[in-house]
Design an enzyme around this catalytic site. Structure first.
Site, short mmCIF file in Angstrom:
data_model
loop_
_atom_site.label_atom_id
_atom_site.label_comp_id
_atom_site.label_asym_id
_atom_site.label_seq_id
_atom_site.Cartn_x
_atom_site.Cartn_y
_atom_site.Cartn_z
CE LYS A 101 -4.05 -1.84 2.58
NZ LYS A 101 -5.14 -1.77 3.45
CB VAL B 225 -21.03 9.96 1.16
CG1 VAL B 225 -22.28 9.97 0.57
CG2 VAL B 225 -19.88 10.81 0.27
NE ARG C 117 -14.34 11.98 3.35
CZ ARG C 117 -13.45 10.99 3.13
NH1 ARG C 117 -12.41 11.14 3.45
NH2 ARG C 117 -14.07 9.89 2.83
CE LYS D 11 -2.17 -13.74 6.03
NZ LYS D 11 -1.13 -14.47 5.00
N GLY E 206 -7.71 3.02 -2.97
CA GLY E 206 -7.15 1.73 -3.78
C GLY E 206 -5.93 2.07 -4.74
CE LYS F 189 -17.08 3.48 1.97
NZ LYS F 189 -16.56 4.80 3.07
CG HIS G 11 -15.15 -0.53 4.14
ND1 HIS G 11 -14.83 0.23 3.16
CD2 HIS G 11 -14.99 -0.04 5.35
CE1 HIS G 11 -14.46 1.27 3.53
NE2 HIS G 11 -14.57 1.33 4.99
C1 MV4 Z 1 -7.05 -4.41 2.07
C2 MV4 Z 1 -7.78 -5.28 1.65
C3 MV4 Z 1 -7.32 -6.54 2.08
N1 MV4 Z 1 -6.43 -6.59 3.01
N2 MV4 Z 1 -6.07 -4.45 3.09
C4 MV4 Z 1 -8.96 -0.71 -0.53
C5 MV4 Z 1 -9.01 0.72 -0.46
C6 MV4 Z 1 -8.23 0.89 0.79
N3 MV4 Z 1 -8.79 1.91 1.65
C7 MV4 Z 1 -8.05 -0.30 1.54
N4 MV4 Z 1 -8.39 -1.33 0.60
C8 MV4 Z 1 -8.25 -2.41 0.94
N5 MV4 Z 1 -7.11 -2.81 1.63
C9 MV4 Z 1 -5.69 -5.63 3.47
N6 MV4 Z 1 -4.60 -5.97 4.48
C10 MV4 Z 1 -8.65 -4.94 0.70
C11 MV4 Z 1 -9.11 -3.55 0.28
C12 MV4 Z 1 -9.99 -3.50 -0.69
C13 MV4 Z 1 -11.18 -2.67 0.01
C14 MV4 Z 1 -11.48 -2.20 1.13
C15 MV4 Z 1 -12.63 -1.68 1.70
C16 MV4 Z 1 -13.65 -1.74 0.55
C17 MV4 Z 1 -13.68 -2.04 -0.76
C18 MV4 Z 1 -12.37 -2.77 -1.11
C19 MV4 Z 1 -12.32 -3.23 -2.18
C20 MV4 Z 1 -11.30 -3.78 -2.79
C21 MV4 Z 1 -9.93 -4.16 -1.98
#
Ligand code: MV4
Length: 456
Positions: free
Chosen positions: A158, A295, A292, A201, A165, A237, A208
């Site tokens: 990340k 929505v 912030r 990991k 993303g 979302k 979420h």
């Molecule tokens: C992750 C994950 C799985 N494992 N981190 C996507 C946006 C960012 N804010 C964090 N995200 C993710 N982090 C780990 N360690 C999967 C996602 C993710 C995701 C997270 C929340 C809502 C939708 C998503 C869609 C794809 C991947």
């Protein structure tokens, strides 16, 4: 209390902030681009100032233009809404330097939370659960390989400055790590001007779930429970609800208490949202914090009875939580769902700008619509495609869903495509109705639709 507030935003949230100001007896100043001249936020504000051409970069994101408007109108404070300048620490600093109160946390806290790895460490110190990962920046492919060995594949790279993303890559084996490291780093450098990465990991099918907090300037913080936001597509979302079917009162209290302790230590002020991923065994792990109003704040408002935008303004004006909140805040009252109505084709998700010919807003018990649109209104092509939020509240989830179904049937928008038909189908989906979904739900849902269409 403030006498006059400038709203540095557009669309439904600009109108939402005007509602809060009107109820508080505060005068409002709208700013608008040339494309938004006929918007309702312009009509309902006490004053309105055009700050530039249609493109956001030349109007809503133009800090000197916004500050000039604030100075000309002689406002006490600026509410940034969400998106646009809301998480821009430099903007918050310019406001304070101009003796205009920024309605949000102090600039240094926005900056801290913008650095995702630092935010992670801050949460870790307060025992908020975080995913196993690198404690700090992973400076090279070799270092990434070392960490992945300790944590075990799959892992996710990340961006330190990340969000939405971008600059993220899932790595499933050592062989593919070097290429993905380079890809994530260059994408992050292009998007955020910073190519630094950290690692966690990877959770395969997370939910979420996010927690809403409020904090005043006197060290008091409160948690207002969670929102379930897993129904999304490409990090946008589509539907949110509160409470989550997966969070027990015990979990809500445990995470809430830890967040309160963490944010008290940090000196957090105003509204904030802490995002978590939930894995298959229902454990929650912090991923990032948004500094912030969001929505989807409305679903929290419906189940707590607390006006979050009004609270933001009162906190910025120096109120204590004890003065603005009810004495005792129980758990969530009933259940609320929000559907985002976007000006988009409901299957192709292509933007659908243009003139709205019919706009019938549903009402009745348990229904709330936050929108800036109206019949004969125009959806400009320059901005976010969300034109309305349809929120329903019921005694339980089932009632909120049945109210949503009938309210979607009564929401008539003609002249442009919207996501209304998509939401109608989601309401009928057995997995959605059973609360059985994760962040991959929409992929499966849309794939199934295509295959049945092909058969038909
Ligand atoms: C992750 C994950 C799985 N494992 N981190 C996507 C946006 C960012 N804010 C964090 N995200 C993710 N982090 C780990 N360690 C999967 C996602 C993710 C995701 C997270 C929340 C809502 C939708 C998503 C869609 C794809 C991947």
């Amino acid at each position: 209390m403030f006498k006059k507030i400038l709203i540095a935003n557009r669309g439904e949230i600009a109108l939402r902030i005007i509602c809060a100001c009107k109820e508080l007896g505060v005068r409002t100043v709208a700013v608008y681009s040339e494309a938004d001249r006929n918007s309702l936020h312009v009509r309902f504000a006490d004053e309105a100032i055009c700050i530039g051409p249609a493109r956001s970069s030349e109007s809503y994101l133009n800090i000197p233009a916004v500050i000039s408007a604030a100075e000309i109108a002689n406002v006490d404070a600026i509410h940034p809404g969400y998106g646009l300048l809301s998480e821009n620490a430099n903007f918050a600093e310019v406001c304070e330097a101009s003796h205009i109160k920024f309605i949000g946390p102090p600039a240094e806290i926005t900056r801290l939370m913008g650095e995702k790895e630092k935010a992670r460490q801050a949460m870790k110190q307060a025992n908020v659960p975080i995913l196993p990962g690198s404690d700090g920046i992973i400076a090279s492919e070799d270092e990434a390989i070392e960490w992945a060995k300790k944590v075990g594949y799959p892992v996710i790279l990340k961006a330190k400055a990340g969000g939405g993303g971008r600059g993220m890559r899932v790595v499933r084996s050592e062989a593919e790590l070097p290429a993905l490291y380079q890809a994530a780093s260059s994408e992050a450098a292009a998007a955020f001007g910073n190519g630094e990465l950290y690692m966690e990991k990877f959770i395969e099918r997370p939910r979420h779930i996010e927690f809403q907090i409020l904090a005043d300037s006197y060290g008091h913080v409160i948690s207002l429970g969670e929102r379930e936001c897993s129904i999304q597509r490409r990090h946008q979302k589509l539907l949110e609800e509160s409470p989550s079917t997966q969070v027990t009162p015990e979990m809500r209290k445990e995470i809430g208490d830890k967040l309160v302790s963490c944010l008290t230590d940090i000196g957090y002020v105003n509204a904030g949202t802490i995002e978590f991923l939930m894995d298959e065994d229902r454990s929650l792990y912090f991923i990032e914090m948004n500094t912030r109003i969001q929505v989807e704040h409305c679903v929290t408002e419906m189940v707590t009875g607390i006006d979050l935008v009004k609270s933001q303004i009162l906190i910025a004006a120096g109120a204590k939580l004890s003065e603005i909140l009810p004495e005792k805040i129980e758990g969530p009252r009933g259940h609320a769902i929000e559907c985002r109505i976007n000006a988009e084709h409901p299957e192709k998700f292509t933007p659908s700008a243009g003139k709205i010919t019919t706009f019938n807003i549903p009402g009745g018990i348990g229904v709330r619509v936050d929108t800036n649109q109206y019949a004969e209104g125009v959806v400009p092509p320059y901005y976010d495609s969300m034109i309305a939020k349809l929120i329903t509240h019921g005694r339980d989830r089932e009632e909120a869903i049945s109210r949503m179904s009938r309210a979607l049937d009564m929401f008539i928008v003609e002249g442009i495509y919207t996501t209304i038909p998509l939401h109608r189908r989601i309401m009928q989906d057995p997995d959605f109705r059973a609360g059985n979904f994760d962040t991959k739900f929409m992929e499966r849902f849309l794939a199934h639709k295509t295959s049945t269409q092909a058969k038909g």
